[in-house]
Enzyme design. Structure first.
Site, PDB file in Angstrom:
ATOM      1  N   CYS A   1     -57.079  47.986 -20.577  1.00  0.00           N
ATOM      2  CA  CYS A   1     -56.976  46.623 -20.054  1.00  0.00           C
ATOM      3  C   CYS A   1     -56.480  45.724 -21.185  1.00  0.00           C
ATOM      4  O   CYS A   1     -57.114  45.667 -22.248  1.00  0.00           O
ATOM      5  CB  CYS A   1     -58.349  46.167 -19.573  1.00  0.00           C
TER       6      CYS A   1
ATOM      7  N   CYS B   1     -50.168  43.582 -18.557  1.00  0.00           N
ATOM      8  CA  CYS B   1     -51.422  43.868 -17.861  1.00  0.00           C
ATOM      9  C   CYS B   1     -51.295  45.262 -17.273  1.00  0.00           C
ATOM     10  O   CYS B   1     -50.236  45.601 -16.722  1.00  0.00           O
ATOM     11  CB  CYS B   1     -51.660  42.835 -16.748  1.00  0.00           C
TER      12      CYS B   1
END
Length: 262
Positions: free
Chosen positions: A75, A185
């Site tokens: 992440c 992302c």
């Protein structure tokens, strides 16, 4: 259990980090992976740094309880906001993922690149430091991917609302004549089919998946932790909707996917 037979632990704010898992599984097919999809708390990008740190600690400790020999923070938001704290707190090796600003800036012929990322990533100290280091002679168009993660988390990657939002977010970058688009992302690689419809072919789209997989392999080799025989099945836990992970993996190989409250 021999330490080499211990699993690789991975976590993300939801299903996005499975894009990183796919790169790791491709490079290290013998390794068992345990993956935590913290979809209940997605998106991380809109949370405060302390909230992101607390969630990252929670996920890391659960993976360590499950015997992980290495932790992959799959992440961008968690990496850029919490990895320093995690590395200070735990002795287990930790791999993070950051937006691929460096290769984009170094290879851009137009000296204009676009970065699509969460608010939490773009505002983080680590991202700003990296960007300042490599983009001094490059124009950077930063766009917050507001609303993308919740839509991707539904698992419906062809829904009209998602296509329309991607178009609106990428449009300002294309007007500035970017030749590199950085996906900041781990959820965003799942937008590739949509992006290829919108973005001209001369724009290179890059993410951090392959680099994260290579770094994981390098660390395991360095620490003599690489597995030499095929491990147990890879396990995926979601604290919201496991079915979406099953659909998004779309693999002929059987993975174990289940619900876990964490």
């Amino acid at each position: 259990m021999q330490k080499t037979h211990a699993p690789i632990g991975m976590f993300d704010s939801g299903i996005g980090g499975t894009s990183i898992f796919k790169e790791i599984h491709k490079l290290l097919p013998l390794e068992q992976v345990i993956y935590l999809a913290d979809s209940k708390n997605a998106p991380y990008g809109a949370k405060s740094q302390q909230e992101i740190i607390n969630l990252s600690i929670k996920n890391t400790e659960l993976l360590l309880e499950m015997g992980a020999k290495i932790i992959v923070v799959a992440c961008n938001t968690a990496t850029t906001n919490a990895i320093k704290v995690l590395r200070e707190k735990y002795s287990t090796p930790i791999v993070g993922i950051e937006p691929a600003i460096k290769p984009a800036a170094l290879n851009s012929k137009n000296k204009t690149i676009g970065i699509l990322a969460t608010k939490g990533t773009l505002a983080s100290e680590l991202f700003i430091k990296t960007s300042d280091l490599y983009t001094r002679s490059t124009k950077v168009i930063e766009v917050v991917g507001e609303g993308l993660v919740p839509l991707i988390e539904t698992g419906d990657l062809q829904q009209p609302a998602l296509k329309q939002l991607v178009k609106e977010l990428v449009s300002p970058m294309l007007k500035e004549n970017i030749d590199y688009l950085v996906l900041g992302c781990s959820h965003y690689p799942y937008l590739m089919p949509i992006l290829k419809e919108i973005v001209p072919p001369y724009v290179q789209i890059i993410d951090s998946g392959r680099a994260a997989a290579q770094q994981t392999k390098n660390l395991l080799e360095k620490l003599n932790l690489l597995r030499q025989d095929r491990g147990e099945k890879c396990i995926f836990f979601s604290n919201k909707n496991p079915r979406i992970i099953e659909e998004i993996l779309q693999s002929e190989e059987r993975f174990l996917v289940g619900y876990k409250d964490f």
